[in-house]
Design an enzyme around this catalytic site. Structure first.
Site, PDB file in Angstrom:
ATOM      1  N   ASP A  89      -0.960  29.024  16.400  1.00  0.00           N
ATOM      2  CA  ASP A  89      -2.488  29.309  16.820  1.00  0.00           C
ATOM      3  C   ASP A  89      -2.739  30.605  17.453  1.00  0.00           C
ATOM      4  O   ASP A  89      -3.914  31.083  17.512  1.00  0.00           O
ATOM      5  CB  ASP A  89      -2.726  28.094  17.774  1.00  0.00           C
ATOM      6  CG  ASP A  89      -2.753  26.799  17.100  1.00  0.00           C
ATOM      7  OD1 ASP A  89      -2.826  26.551  15.973  1.00  0.00           O
ATOM      8  OD2 ASP A  89      -2.947  25.733  18.089  1.00  0.00           O
TER       9      ASP A  89
ATOM     10  N   GLY B 295      -0.271  23.228  25.364  1.00  0.00           N
ATOM     11  CA  GLY B 295       0.322  21.672  25.758  1.00  0.00           C
ATOM     12  C   GLY B 295       1.419  21.785  26.460  1.00  0.00           C
ATOM     13  O   GLY B 295       1.865  21.239  27.751  1.00  0.00           O
TER      14      GLY B 295
ATOM     15  N   SER C 140       4.511  14.334  23.694  1.00  0.00           N
ATOM     16  CA  SER C 140       4.626  13.290  24.697  1.00  0.00           C
ATOM     17  C   SER C 140       3.727  13.009  25.550  1.00  0.00           C
ATOM     18  O   SER C 140       3.192  13.658  26.400  1.00  0.00           O
ATOM     19  CB  SER C 140       6.112  13.374  25.493  1.00  0.00           C
ATOM     20  OG  SER C 140       6.302  12.597  26.379  1.00  0.00           O
TER      21      SER C 140
END
Ligand code: F6P
Length: 323
Positions: free
Chosen positions: A131, A107, A76
């Site tokens: 990751d 994030g 978003s």
């Protein structure tokens, strides 16, 4: 301390195997302790748009083995703005939510960190990303399965490499982190691996390929982390400099899918339950994690920072073990 009554749970950013298992664990642990659970669809964007639905124990049946996330996820842009977060906070208040669980990566934790500064709602993060780049946890949910998925693909590529006697450059995901690349290179018996932030000499690599061929070694696997360069460019250079047929496989989003492996399911179940426990104890602004098999927490401010982990030991081993 105010008793926790209503929590919301969301998945944010890139999906990964094990997110569903974590949603199941959060939901069932909370309900076990008499807390109402609201599932948020489409991550932070769904929070902004007010897409909350109450879950019961059955809402999360038969999902722990399924890849992706039944909640759906999103990246978003609106939530990165204060105005967007204000809308999300209005919805948290509207549903009388007093605890939020965010399952996601770097994030998503940055978003949670910003949110914590702007509202009273307690917030705990669960690291879920292939990751494995979150500070303060040995593993993120999904990273172990992603390594297995990529390794399975590399094993299959090896069959064709050895049959046609070629050089293969295989690109794996991981954003700026070389976690997947290093592990699949070692476990897949690759000859070389290129990691983000680690300098390499393409002339030296080409020289090694040519020298090995003279000794009878006819196939060669080079694993490239996406953050270390483009597999296509590297392959072009190798083919030009060595004159050997070189092929490229970019594994891409296949690494995000599939059924979570046993370790990811166990991790997701433990971190999900711990996130609820932390909220019940009044904790906030922290990410749950695991270090040396023990449940730990790390403030969002630190969890969001770049993970500093040396791959030197594994890299040296890879070079010792090559033929
Ligand atoms: O963060 C997870 C991840 O899969 C990274 O490894 C990759 O760089 C990125 O997401 C890809 O994002 P998208 O699915 O938006 O293309």
């Amino acid at each position: 301390m105010k008793k926790l009554k209503r929590i919301a749970v969301l998945c944010s950013g890139g999906d990964c195997a094990g997110m569903n298992t974590a949603v199941r664990s959060v939901t069932r642990t909370a309900i076990y302790y008499g807390i109402k659970v609201f599932a948020v669809a489409y991550g932070y964007q769904g929070l902004i748009n007010g897409e909350l639905t109450e879950f019961n124990r059955r809402s999360v049946s038969n999902i722990m083995n399924r890849g992706g996330t039944i909640l759906k996820t999103a990246r978003s842009e609106e939530f990165k703005t204060k105005k967007g977060r204000a809308k999300a906070i209005r919805n948290l208040n509207k549903y009388k939510i007093d605890g939020l669980v965010v399952i996601g990566g770097n994030g998503s934790f940055k978003g949670a960190y910003a949110l914590c500064k702007e509202c009273e709602v307690k917030c705990i993060g669960i690291p879920g990303t292939i990751d494995n780049d979150i500070n303060g946890t040995d593993y993120t949910i999904g990273s172990l399965t992603a390594v297995e998925v990529a390794l399975d693909a590399i094993d299959k590529i090896r069959d064709t490499i050895t049959s046609l006697e070629r050089i293969f450059v295989i690109e794996v995901m991981g954003r700026d982190c070389g976690y997947i690349a290093m592990r699949v290179a070692l476990a897949g018996g690759a000859e070389e691996v290129l990691l983000p932030g680690v300098k390499y000499d393409i002339n030296k690599i080409c020289h090694e390929i040519k020298a090995a061929r003279k000794k009878g070694k006819i196939s060669w696997i080079l694993v490239v982390a996406e953050g270390a360069g483009s597999a296509h460019n590297i392959a072009k250079t190798i083919e030009k400099k060595t004159d050997y047929e070189t092929r490229v496989t970019v594994l891409g989003h296949i690494q995000r899918g599939g059924s979570p492996n046993a370790l990811d399911r166990i991790l997701a179940s433990r971190l999900g339950a711990d996130a609820v426990r932390l909220l019940m104890e009044g904790e906030s602004d922290k990410a749950a994690g695991i270090v040396a098999n023990r449940l730990v927490t790390t403030p969002f401010s630190i969890a969001c920072q770049k993970k500093q982990e040396s791959e030197e030991e594994l890299y040296s081993l890879l070079k010792i073990l090559e033929a």
